[in-house]
Design a protein around this motif. Structure first.
Motif, PDB file in Angstrom:
ATOM      1  N   LEU A   1     -28.945  28.679  17.364  1.00  0.00           N
ATOM      2  CA  LEU A   1     -30.183  29.418  17.145  1.00  0.00           C
ATOM      3  C   LEU A   1     -30.154  30.800  17.794  1.00  0.00           C
ATOM      4  CD1 LEU A   1     -32.974  29.287  15.894  1.00  0.00           C
ATOM      5  CD2 LEU A   1     -33.814  28.261  18.003  1.00  0.00           C
ATOM      6  N   ASP A   2     -29.627  30.894  18.996  1.00  0.00           N
ATOM      7  CA  ASP A   2     -29.561  32.187  19.693  1.00  0.00           C
ATOM      8  C   ASP A   2     -28.823  33.224  18.856  1.00  0.00           C
ATOM      9  OD1 ASP A   2     -30.948  32.596  21.964  1.00  0.00           O
ATOM     10  OD2 ASP A   2     -29.257  32.357  23.335  1.00  0.00           O
ATOM     11  N   ARG A   3     -27.676  32.851  18.359  1.00  0.00           N
ATOM     12  CA  ARG A   3     -26.863  33.774  17.565  1.00  0.00           C
ATOM     13  C   ARG A   3     -27.634  34.213  16.319  1.00  0.00           C
ATOM     14  NH1 ARG A   3     -21.464  31.371  16.079  1.00  0.00           N
ATOM     15  NH2 ARG A   3     -21.187  31.628  18.295  1.00  0.00           N
ATOM     16  N   GLN A   4     -28.327  33.283  15.696  1.00  0.00           N
ATOM     17  CA  GLN A   4     -29.089  33.612  14.490  1.00  0.00           C
ATOM     18  C   GLN A   4     -30.276  34.517  14.816  1.00  0.00           C
ATOM     19  OE1 GLN A   4     -30.057  29.792  12.902  1.00  0.00           O
ATOM     20  NE2 GLN A   4     -27.984  29.401  12.162  1.00  0.00           N
ATOM     21  N   LEU A   5     -30.925  34.265  15.931  1.00  0.00           N
ATOM     22  CA  LEU A   5     -32.092  35.070  16.309  1.00  0.00           C
ATOM     23  C   LEU A   5     -31.691  36.494  16.700  1.00  0.00           C
ATOM     24  CD1 LEU A   5     -34.224  32.499  18.321  1.00  0.00           C
ATOM     25  CD2 LEU A   5     -34.677  33.396  16.036  1.00  0.00           C
ATOM     26  N   ARG A   6     -30.564  36.641  17.361  1.00  0.00           N
ATOM     27  CA  ARG A   6     -30.101  37.971  17.770  1.00  0.00           C
ATOM     28  C   ARG A   6     -29.524  38.742  16.601  1.00  0.00           C
ATOM     29  NH1 ARG A   6     -25.935  37.063  21.789  1.00  0.00           N
ATOM     30  NH2 ARG A   6     -26.093  34.861  21.387  1.00  0.00           N
ATOM     31  N   ASP A   7     -29.204  38.042  15.514  1.00  0.00           N
ATOM     32  CA  ASP A   7     -28.668  38.652  14.302  1.00  0.00           C
ATOM     33  C   ASP A   7     -27.489  39.560  14.644  1.00  0.00           C
ATOM     34  OD1 ASP A   7     -28.537  38.962  11.573  1.00  0.00           O
ATOM     35  OD2 ASP A   7     -29.825  40.742  11.586  1.00  0.00           O
ATOM     36  N   THR A   8     -26.574  39.015  15.442  1.00  0.00           N
ATOM     37  CA  THR A   8     -25.401  39.799  15.836  1.00  0.00           C
ATOM     38  C   THR A   8     -24.360  39.768  14.740  1.00  0.00           C
ATOM     39  OG1 THR A   8     -24.412  37.881  16.895  1.00  0.00           O
ATOM     40  CG2 THR A   8     -25.786  39.304  18.278  1.00  0.00           C
ATOM     41  N   ASP A   9     -23.533  40.752  14.752  1.00  0.00           N
ATOM     42  CA  ASP A   9     -22.465  40.834  13.757  1.00  0.00           C
ATOM     43  C   ASP A   9     -21.140  40.379  14.362  1.00  0.00           C
ATOM     44  OD1 ASP A   9     -24.128  41.798  11.797  1.00  0.00           O
ATOM     45  OD2 ASP A   9     -23.814  43.901  12.363  1.00  0.00           O
ATOM     46  N   ASP A  10     -21.200  39.300  15.102  1.00  0.00           N
ATOM     47  CA  ASP A  10     -19.982  38.753  15.702  1.00  0.00           C
ATOM     48  C   ASP A  10     -18.999  38.376  14.598  1.00  0.00           C
ATOM     49  OD1 ASP A  10     -21.061  38.992  18.210  1.00  0.00           O
ATOM     50  OD2 ASP A  10     -21.709  36.887  18.333  1.00  0.00           O
ATOM     51  N   GLU A  11     -17.750  38.618  14.889  1.00  0.00           N
ATOM     52  CA  GLU A  11     -16.706  38.242  13.942  1.00  0.00           C
ATOM     53  C   GLU A  11     -16.363  36.765  14.060  1.00  0.00           C
ATOM     54  OE1 GLU A  11     -15.414  40.175  11.554  1.00  0.00           O
ATOM     55  OE2 GLU A  11     -16.879  41.666  12.169  1.00  0.00           O
ATOM     56  N   ASP A  12     -16.817  36.138  15.159  1.00  0.00           N
ATOM     57  CA  ASP A  12     -16.517  34.718  15.357  1.00  0.00           C
ATOM     58  C   ASP A  12     -17.245  33.879  14.315  1.00  0.00           C
ATOM     59  OD1 ASP A  12     -15.115  35.443  17.592  1.00  0.00           O
ATOM     60  OD2 ASP A  12     -16.759  34.994  18.981  1.00  0.00           O
ATOM     61  N   PRO A  13     -16.545  32.926  13.733  1.00  0.00           N
ATOM     62  CA  PRO A  13     -17.250  32.045  12.795  1.00  0.00           C
ATOM     63  C   PRO A  13     -18.271  31.207  13.564  1.00  0.00           C
ATOM     64  CG  PRO A  13     -15.054  31.215  13.229  1.00  0.00           C
ATOM     65  CD  PRO A  13     -15.159  32.550  13.916  1.00  0.00           C
ATOM     66  N   GLU A  14     -19.262  30.770  12.864  1.00  0.00           N
ATOM     67  CA  GLU A  14     -20.301  29.954  13.490  1.00  0.00           C
ATOM     68  C   GLU A  14     -19.665  28.672  14.028  1.00  0.00           C
ATOM     69  OE1 GLU A  14     -24.421  28.007  12.011  1.00  0.00           O
ATOM     70  OE2 GLU A  14     -23.979  30.054  11.440  1.00  0.00           O
ATOM     71  N   THR A  15     -19.944  28.381  15.288  1.00  0.00           N
ATOM     72  CA  THR A  15     -19.356  27.199  15.896  1.00  0.00           C
ATOM     73  C   THR A  15     -20.170  25.967  15.538  1.00  0.00           C
ATOM     74  OG1 THR A  15     -20.630  27.509  17.907  1.00  0.00           O
ATOM     75  CG2 THR A  15     -18.437  28.500  17.847  1.00  0.00           C
ATOM     76  N   GLU A  16     -19.516  24.842  15.593  1.00  0.00           N
ATOM     77  CA  GLU A  16     -20.172  23.567  15.340  1.00  0.00           C
ATOM     78  C   GLU A  16     -19.967  22.674  16.556  1.00  0.00           C
ATOM     79  OE1 GLU A  16     -18.954  21.843  11.651  1.00  0.00           O
ATOM     80  OE2 GLU A  16     -20.109  23.284  10.501  1.00  0.00           O
ATOM     81  N   PRO A  17     -20.840  22.808  17.552  1.00  0.00           N
ATOM     82  CA  PRO A  17     -20.664  22.005  18.761  1.00  0.00           C
ATOM     83  C   PRO A  17     -20.964  20.524  18.561  1.00  0.00           C
ATOM     84  CG  PRO A  17     -22.658  23.332  18.915  1.00  0.00           C
ATOM     85  CD  PRO A  17     -21.959  23.721  17.660  1.00  0.00           C
TER      86      PRO A  17
END
Length: 163
Positions: A137-153
């Protein structure tokens, strides 16, 4: 020990024995009913409605049943059962085949519910995806353009119990 008539001194009163047996049977029936209700509640969550859960449980107990037999066994309206069975079949929760009959006439469909482990496997993917959305959720809320693929913890696996 025996008295002078040859009867046992430690006779168990039959009335007390029957009463105890009746109490035990009543408690066992209550426990089974509560267990069944708990299973139906859990399955209602997995299958969306109590009606579908009751049909699933009935078919696990009575495989190769027609819609009429399911309606009679569950106490549900036949039209409700037919509609739910059509949806459950479309979703892959129940299998169906034509029942062969010796006489002339229509051969009805007979239904069988899939194994609980298969049912759970179908739900696990959805639950896992929702949990990972929360974790990320944090990554989605910050709407960052990280190159890292979305992790699945969160990874959920289901194993068959071969007992």
């Amino acid at each position: 020990m025996s008295d002078t008539n040859g009867s046992d001194e430690f006779d168990v009163d039959d009335e007390d024995d029957v009463s105890a047996r009746e109490r035990l049977e009543a408690e066992a029936d209550r426990a089974v009913t509560e267990f069944d209700d708990g299973v139906v509640d859990l399955l209602a969550w997995v299958l969306d409605t109590e009606t579908r859960a009751r049909i699933y449980v009935y078919l696990r107990q009575h495989p190769d049943s027609t819609s009429e037999e399911v309606a009679e066994g569950t106490g549900l309206y036949p039209s409700t059962v037919r509609e739910a069975l059509a949806q459950l079949h479309e979703e892959g929760t129940v299998d169906r085949h034509k029942r062969e009959s010796a006489g002339a006439g229509n051969n009805p469909y007979a239904y069988e519910a899939i194994a609980p482990s298969s049912l759970v496997r179908g739900v696990v993917g959805q639950v896992q995806e929702q949990l990972n959305t929360v974790f990320n959720l944090d990554r989605q809320l910050r709407d960052t353009d990280d190159e890292d693929p979305e992790t699945e913890p969160v990874r959920i696996t289901v194993e068959d119990d071969e007992n």
